[in-house]
Design a protein around this motif. Structure first.
Motif, PDB file in Angstrom:
ATOM      1  N   ALA A  56     -67.753 -76.664-130.928  1.00 61.93           N
ATOM      2  CA  ALA A  56     -66.333 -76.824-130.595  1.00 61.93           C
ATOM      3  C   ALA A  56     -65.594 -75.496-130.715  1.00 61.93           C
ATOM      4  O   ALA A  56     -64.783 -75.149-129.847  1.00 61.93           O
ATOM      5  CB  ALA A  56     -65.696 -77.872-131.512  1.00 61.93           C
ATOM      6  N   VAL A  57     -65.870 -74.747-131.781  1.00 59.63           N
ATOM      7  CA  VAL A  57     -65.232 -73.438-131.951  1.00 59.63           C
ATOM      8  C   VAL A  57     -65.652 -72.507-130.817  1.00 59.63           C
ATOM      9  O   VAL A  57     -64.826 -71.798-130.236  1.00 59.63           O
ATOM     10  CB  VAL A  57     -65.583 -72.819-133.321  1.00 59.63           C
ATOM     11  N   ALA A  61     -63.110 -70.910-128.182  1.00 57.19           N
ATOM     12  CA  ALA A  61     -62.983 -69.454-128.120  1.00 57.19           C
ATOM     13  C   ALA A  61     -63.150 -68.936-126.690  1.00 57.19           C
ATOM     14  O   ALA A  61     -62.526 -67.950-126.307  1.00 57.19           O
ATOM     15  CB  ALA A  61     -64.010 -68.793-129.035  1.00 57.19           C
ATOM     16  N   LEU A  62     -63.974 -69.607-125.913  1.00 57.57           N
ATOM     17  CA  LEU A  62     -64.181 -69.179-124.523  1.00 57.57           C
ATOM     18  C   LEU A  62     -62.958 -69.422-123.656  1.00 57.57           C
ATOM     19  O   LEU A  62     -62.662 -68.631-122.766  1.00 57.57           O
ATOM     20  CB  LEU A  62     -65.372 -69.923-123.910  1.00 57.57           C
ATOM     21  N   THR A  63     -62.244 -70.500-123.907  1.00 63.80           N
ATOM     22  CA  THR A  63     -61.192 -70.898-122.982  1.00 63.80           C
ATOM     23  C   THR A  63     -59.767 -70.745-123.508  1.00 63.80           C
ATOM     24  O   THR A  63     -58.834 -70.739-122.718  1.00 63.80           O
ATOM     25  CB  THR A  63     -61.392 -72.364-122.552  1.00 63.80           C
ATOM     26  N   ALA A  64     -59.580 -70.640-124.808  1.00 64.16           N
ATOM     27  CA  ALA A  64     -58.222 -70.563-125.365  1.00 64.16           C
ATOM     28  C   ALA A  64     -57.786 -69.105-125.490  1.00 64.16           C
ATOM     29  O   ALA A  64     -58.411 -68.319-126.189  1.00 64.16           O
ATOM     30  CB  ALA A  64     -58.175 -71.244-126.731  1.00 64.16           C
ATOM     31  N   GLU A  71     -61.087 -64.536-135.020  1.00 65.16           N
ATOM     32  CA  GLU A  71     -60.780 -65.842-135.605  1.00 65.16           C
ATOM     33  C   GLU A  71     -61.909 -66.836-135.341  1.00 65.16           C
ATOM     34  O   GLU A  71     -62.309 -67.583-136.233  1.00 65.16           O
ATOM     35  CB  GLU A  71     -59.468 -66.383-135.030  1.00 65.16           C
ATOM     36  N   ALA A  72     -62.422 -66.838-134.129  1.00 69.08           N
ATOM     37  CA  ALA A  72     -63.528 -67.735-133.802  1.00 69.08           C
ATOM     38  C   ALA A  72     -64.764 -67.377-134.610  1.00 69.08           C
ATOM     39  O   ALA A  72     -65.453 -68.258-135.147  1.00 69.08           O
ATOM     40  CB  ALA A  72     -63.834 -67.655-132.303  1.00 69.08           C
ATOM     41  N   LEU A  73     -65.042 -66.087-134.720  1.00 66.42           N
ATOM     42  CA  LEU A  73     -66.202 -65.646-135.493  1.00 66.42           C
ATOM     43  C   LEU A  73     -66.038 -66.009-136.965  1.00 66.42           C
ATOM     44  O   LEU A  73     -66.991 -66.456-137.610  1.00 66.42           O
ATOM     45  CB  LEU A  73     -66.402 -64.139-135.321  1.00 66.42           C
ATOM     46  N   ALA A  74     -64.829 -65.869-137.506  1.00 66.93           N
ATOM     47  CA  ALA A  74     -64.581 -66.247-138.903  1.00 66.93           C
ATOM     48  C   ALA A  74     -64.835 -67.738-139.107  1.00 66.93           C
ATOM     49  O   ALA A  74     -65.432 -68.151-140.110  1.00 66.93           O
ATOM     50  CB  ALA A  74     -63.151 -65.889-139.297  1.00 66.93           C
ATOM     51  N   ALA A  75     -64.400 -68.557-138.156  1.00 63.85           N
ATOM     52  CA  ALA A  75     -64.621 -70.005-138.260  1.00 63.85           C
ATOM     53  C   ALA A  75     -66.115 -70.331-138.219  1.00 63.85           C
ATOM     54  O   ALA A  75     -66.603 -71.153-139.003  1.00 63.85           O
ATOM     55  CB  ALA A  75     -63.881 -70.730-137.136  1.00 63.85           C
ATOM     56  N   ILE A  76     -66.843 -69.670-137.340  1.00 65.98           N
ATOM     57  CA  ILE A  76     -68.285 -69.923-137.227  1.00 65.98           C
ATOM     58  C   ILE A  76     -69.012 -69.429-138.469  1.00 65.98           C
ATOM     59  O   ILE A  76     -69.903 -70.110-138.993  1.00 65.98           O
ATOM     60  CB  ILE A  76     -68.835 -69.314-135.922  1.00 65.98           C
ATOM     61  N   VAL A  77     -68.644 -68.260-138.969  1.00 62.83           N
ATOM     62  CA  VAL A  77     -69.255 -67.754-140.205  1.00 62.83           C
ATOM     63  C   VAL A  77     -68.989 -68.729-141.353  1.00 62.83           C
ATOM     64  O   VAL A  77     -69.877 -69.024-142.151  1.00 62.83           O
ATOM     65  CB  VAL A  77     -68.735 -66.337-140.544  1.00 62.83           C
ATOM     66  N   LEU A  78     -67.769 -69.245-141.429  1.00 61.71           N
ATOM     67  CA  LEU A  78     -67.433 -70.215-142.469  1.00 61.71           C
ATOM     68  C   LEU A  78     -68.315 -71.451-142.365  1.00 61.71           C
ATOM     69  O   LEU A  78     -68.907 -71.899-143.357  1.00 61.71           O
ATOM     70  CB  LEU A  78     -65.958 -70.615-142.376  1.00 61.71           C
ATOM     71  N   LEU A  79     -68.435 -72.020-141.175  1.00 61.74           N
ATOM     72  CA  LEU A  79     -69.228 -73.235-140.996  1.00 61.74           C
ATOM     73  C   LEU A  79     -70.703 -73.017-141.320  1.00 61.74           C
ATOM     74  O   LEU A  79     -71.321 -73.805-142.046  1.00 61.74           O
ATOM     75  CB  LEU A  79     -69.070 -73.754-139.562  1.00 61.74           C
ATOM     76  N   ILE A  80     -71.278 -71.950-140.802  1.00 62.91           N
ATOM     77  CA  ILE A  80     -72.693 -71.675-141.065  1.00 62.91           C
ATOM     78  C   ILE A  80     -72.886 -71.295-142.530  1.00 62.91           C
ATOM     79  O   ILE A  80     -73.871 -71.679-143.160  1.00 62.91           O
ATOM     80  CB  ILE A  80     -73.232 -70.596-140.101  1.00 62.91           C
ATOM     81  N   GLY A  81     -71.922 -70.572-143.105  1.00 65.36           N
ATOM     82  CA  GLY A  81     -71.990 -70.231-144.531  1.00 65.36           C
ATOM     83  C   GLY A  81     -71.948 -71.466-145.410  1.00 65.36           C
ATOM     84  O   GLY A  81     -72.697 -71.572-146.394  1.00 65.36           O
ATOM     85  N   LEU A  82     -71.088 -72.426-145.077  1.00 66.79           N
ATOM     86  CA  LEU A  82     -71.037 -73.685-145.835  1.00 66.79           C
ATOM     87  C   LEU A  82     -72.344 -74.449-145.717  1.00 66.79           C
ATOM     88  O   LEU A  82     -72.852 -75.011-146.697  1.00 66.79           O
ATOM     89  CB  LEU A  82     -69.872 -74.547-145.360  1.00 66.79           C
ATOM     90  N   GLN A  83     -72.897 -74.481-144.515  1.00 62.87           N
ATOM     91  CA  GLN A  83     -74.176 -75.162-144.322  1.00 62.87           C
ATOM     92  C   GLN A  83     -75.266 -74.489-145.154  1.00 62.87           C
ATOM     93  O   GLN A  83     -76.069 -75.160-145.800  1.00 62.87           O
ATOM     94  CB  GLN A  83     -74.549 -75.160-142.831  1.00 62.87           C
ATOM     95  N   TYR A  84     -75.272 -73.172-145.188  1.00 60.12           N
ATOM     96  CA  TYR A  84     -76.253 -72.416-145.975  1.00 60.12           C
ATOM     97  C   TYR A  84     -76.059 -72.699-147.465  1.00 60.12           C
ATOM     98  O   TYR A  84     -77.019 -72.967-148.186  1.00 60.12           O
ATOM     99  CB  TYR A  84     -76.112 -70.924-145.667  1.00 60.12           C
TER     100      TYR A  84
END
Length: 159
Positions: A56-57, A61-64, A71-84
């Motif tokens: 979703a992020v 990020a592609l269209t907004a 900001e998109a990269l920070a959100a993705i890093v957060l999500l993958i970091g939480l999963q890790y």
């Protein structure tokens, strides 16, 4: 917005999509390589949520125009970091693992369909038979046990 802009709003938005999409894609690939194969394993509930959220992020990020690459990269890093982080906690603390991960459920065992478990998991006999056929068997008589795994896959054990 004119009729033409519904179909083509200029080269700048297209260029942004190409640049942001490429950089974000490469960043996600790098992050997934850093966090290891666990991130790409069969999905339990939390892994599924992270996968959908990252998608979703990425799509937003592609269209907004109002969401920057950082900001998109920070959100993705957060999500993958939480999963890790959660996968590390699951590894080190069995009680934590039990709290966030489903337990495997026996659906069929020694000639008996476990109706209560099937009802709780919303699995039909046809679902079980499909899993049995996918393993190359034709009937339940050839099978000892069928288990619904935490990933949602069914494991079929022969007699």
């Amino acid at each position: 917005m004119t009729e033409v802009e519904y179909f083509f709003s200029g080269w700048q938005p297209l260029g942004r999509i190409v640049v942001v999409g490429t950089l974000l894609f490469l960043s996600v690939v790098l992050l997934l390589r850093i966090t290891g194969n666990r991130t790409l394993s069969s999905l339990n509930t939390f892994d599924f949520i992270v996968t959908v959220a990252v998608g979703a992020v990425f799509g937003r990020a592609l269209t907004a125009k109002d969401l920057s690459l950082s900001e998109a990269l920070a959100a993705i890093v957060l999500l993958i970091g939480l999963q890790y982080l959660l996968s590390l906690l699951k590894f080190h603390f069995k009680s934590f693992s039990k709290a966030i991960t489903s337990e495997p459920v026996v659906l069929y065992s020694h000639g008996t369909l476990r109706q209560k478990a099937m009802r709780r998991e919303r699995i039909t006999e046809d679902d079980i038979l499909a899993a049995v056929r996918a393993q190359g068997h034709t009937t339940l008589e050839e099978i000892d046990t069928v288990v619904l795994e935490a990933t949602g896959n069914m494991s079929v054990f022969e007699k």
